[in-house]
Design a protein around this motif. Structure first.
Motif, PDB file in Angstrom:
ATOM      1  N   THR A  93       0.845  -1.186   0.000  1.00  0.00           N
ATOM      2  CA  THR A  93       0.000   0.000   0.000  1.00  0.00           C
ATOM      3  C   THR A  93       0.884   1.241   0.000  1.00  0.00           C
ATOM      4  O   THR A  93       2.088   1.162   0.273  1.00  0.00           O
ATOM      5  N   ARG A  94       0.295   2.373  -0.286  1.00  0.00           N
ATOM      6  CA  ARG A  94       1.058   3.620  -0.313  1.00  0.00           C
ATOM      7  C   ARG A  94       1.634   3.930   1.060  1.00  0.00           C
ATOM      8  O   ARG A  94       2.741   4.471   1.179  1.00  0.00           O
ATOM      9  N   GLU A  95       0.914   3.561   2.131  1.00  0.00           N
ATOM     10  CA  GLU A  95       1.403   3.806   3.487  1.00  0.00           C
ATOM     11  C   GLU A  95       2.671   2.994   3.770  1.00  0.00           C
ATOM     12  O   GLU A  95       3.618   3.495   4.378  1.00  0.00           O
ATOM     13  N   VAL A  96       2.699   1.754   3.304  1.00  0.00           N
ATOM     14  CA  VAL A  96       3.881   0.903   3.503  1.00  0.00           C
ATOM     15  C   VAL A  96       5.066   1.471   2.725  1.00  0.00           C
ATOM     16  O   VAL A  96       6.184   1.564   3.252  1.00  0.00           O
ATOM     17  N   ILE A  97       4.816   1.874   1.480  1.00  0.00           N
ATOM     18  CA  ILE A  97       5.884   2.446   0.660  1.00  0.00           C
ATOM     19  C   ILE A  97       6.434   3.707   1.309  1.00  0.00           C
ATOM     20  O   ILE A  97       7.658   3.870   1.420  1.00  0.00           O
TER      21      ILE A  97
ATOM     22  N   PHE B  11       6.389   4.552   4.449  1.00  0.00           N
ATOM     23  CA  PHE B  11       7.104   4.179   5.672  1.00  0.00           C
ATOM     24  C   PHE B  11       8.519   3.695   5.352  1.00  0.00           C
ATOM     25  O   PHE B  11       9.491   4.135   5.968  1.00  0.00           O
ATOM     26  N   ILE B  12       8.643   2.825   4.361  1.00  0.00           N
ATOM     27  CA  ILE B  12       9.954   2.280   3.994  1.00  0.00           C
ATOM     28  C   ILE B  12      10.861   3.372   3.440  1.00  0.00           C
ATOM     29  O   ILE B  12      12.041   3.471   3.809  1.00  0.00           O
ATOM     30  N   VAL B  13      10.324   4.215   2.562  1.00  0.00           N
ATOM     31  CA  VAL B  13      11.123   5.308   1.980  1.00  0.00           C
ATOM     32  C   VAL B  13      11.567   6.275   3.073  1.00  0.00           C
ATOM     33  O   VAL B  13      12.702   6.749   3.065  1.00  0.00           O
ATOM     34  N   GLU B  14      10.698   6.526   4.043  1.00  0.00           N
ATOM     35  CA  GLU B  14      11.047   7.412   5.158  1.00  0.00           C
ATOM     36  C   GLU B  14      12.174   6.823   5.997  1.00  0.00           C
ATOM     37  O   GLU B  14      13.077   7.550   6.438  1.00  0.00           O
ATOM     38  N   LEU B  15      12.159   5.513   6.213  1.00  0.00           N
ATOM     39  CA  LEU B  15      13.249   4.861   6.954  1.00  0.00           C
ATOM     40  C   LEU B  15      14.585   5.069   6.258  1.00  0.00           C
ATOM     41  O   LEU B  15      15.602   5.338   6.901  1.00  0.00           O
ATOM     42  N   ILE B  16      14.571   4.965   4.944  1.00  0.00           N
ATOM     43  CA  ILE B  16      15.809   5.126   4.175  1.00  0.00           C
ATOM     44  C   ILE B  16      16.274   6.575   4.199  1.00  0.00           C
ATOM     45  O   ILE B  16      17.450   6.860   4.429  1.00  0.00           O
ATOM     46  N   GLU B  17      15.352   7.506   3.980  1.00  0.00           N
ATOM     47  CA  GLU B  17      15.718   8.921   3.926  1.00  0.00           C
ATOM     48  C   GLU B  17      16.191   9.456   5.268  1.00  0.00           C
ATOM     49  O   GLU B  17      17.066  10.313   5.310  1.00  0.00           O
TER      50      GLU B  17
ATOM     51  N   LYS C 224      11.020   7.151  -7.191  1.00  0.00           N
ATOM     52  CA  LYS C 224       9.690   7.640  -7.518  1.00  0.00           C
ATOM     53  C   LYS C 224       9.043   8.405  -6.369  1.00  0.00           C
ATOM     54  O   LYS C 224       8.431   9.438  -6.583  1.00  0.00           O
ATOM     55  N   TYR C 225       9.173   7.910  -5.139  1.00  0.00           N
ATOM     56  CA  TYR C 225       8.463   8.497  -3.999  1.00  0.00           C
ATOM     57  C   TYR C 225       9.371   9.268  -3.042  1.00  0.00           C
ATOM     58  O   TYR C 225       8.890   9.888  -2.114  1.00  0.00           O
ATOM     59  N   GLY C 226      10.680   9.214  -3.242  1.00  0.00           N
ATOM     60  CA  GLY C 226      11.601   9.908  -2.358  1.00  0.00           C
ATOM     61  C   GLY C 226      11.554  11.411  -2.556  1.00  0.00           C
ATOM     62  O   GLY C 226      10.998  11.921  -3.528  1.00  0.00           O
ATOM     63  N   LYS C 227      12.143  12.110  -1.608  1.00  0.00           N
ATOM     64  CA  LYS C 227      12.189  13.572  -1.698  1.00  0.00           C
ATOM     65  C   LYS C 227      13.124  13.989  -2.811  1.00  0.00           C
ATOM     66  O   LYS C 227      14.242  13.532  -2.908  1.00  0.00           O
ATOM     67  N   SER C 228      12.663  14.872  -3.643  1.00  0.00           N
ATOM     68  CA  SER C 228      13.494  15.409  -4.728  1.00  0.00           C
ATOM     69  C   SER C 228      14.081  16.732  -4.263  1.00  0.00           C
ATOM     70  O   SER C 228      13.425  17.748  -4.249  1.00  0.00           O
ATOM     71  N   GLU C 229      15.344  16.663  -3.876  1.00  0.00           N
ATOM     72  CA  GLU C 229      15.987  17.885  -3.368  1.00  0.00           C
ATOM     73  C   GLU C 229      17.043  18.357  -4.335  1.00  0.00           C
ATOM     74  O   GLU C 229      17.668  17.683  -5.017  1.00  0.00           O
TER      75      GLU C 229
END
Length: 54
Positions: A11-15, A17-23, A49-54
């Protein structure tokens, strides 16, 4: 014969959560692959795709 459909099990929530752990550097990609059994290529795609674009 009916067509086969692939169902996304993440789900989008799981994605998010995982991306936030990495970032936030709480876990590394190899740790997530080992603990959550998510393929490495999927993780790379999510961070792109979903990570922060800085």
């Amino acid at each position: 014969m009916l067509p086969n459909f692939r169902k996304s099990i993440y789900t989008r929530e799981v994605i998010d959560f995982i991306v936030e752990l990495i970032e936030n550097e709480e876990k590394t990609m190899p740790q997530i692959v080992k603990e959550y059994r998510i393929p490495k290529s999927t993780l790379h795609r999510w961070t792109k795709k979903y990570g922060k674009s800085e």
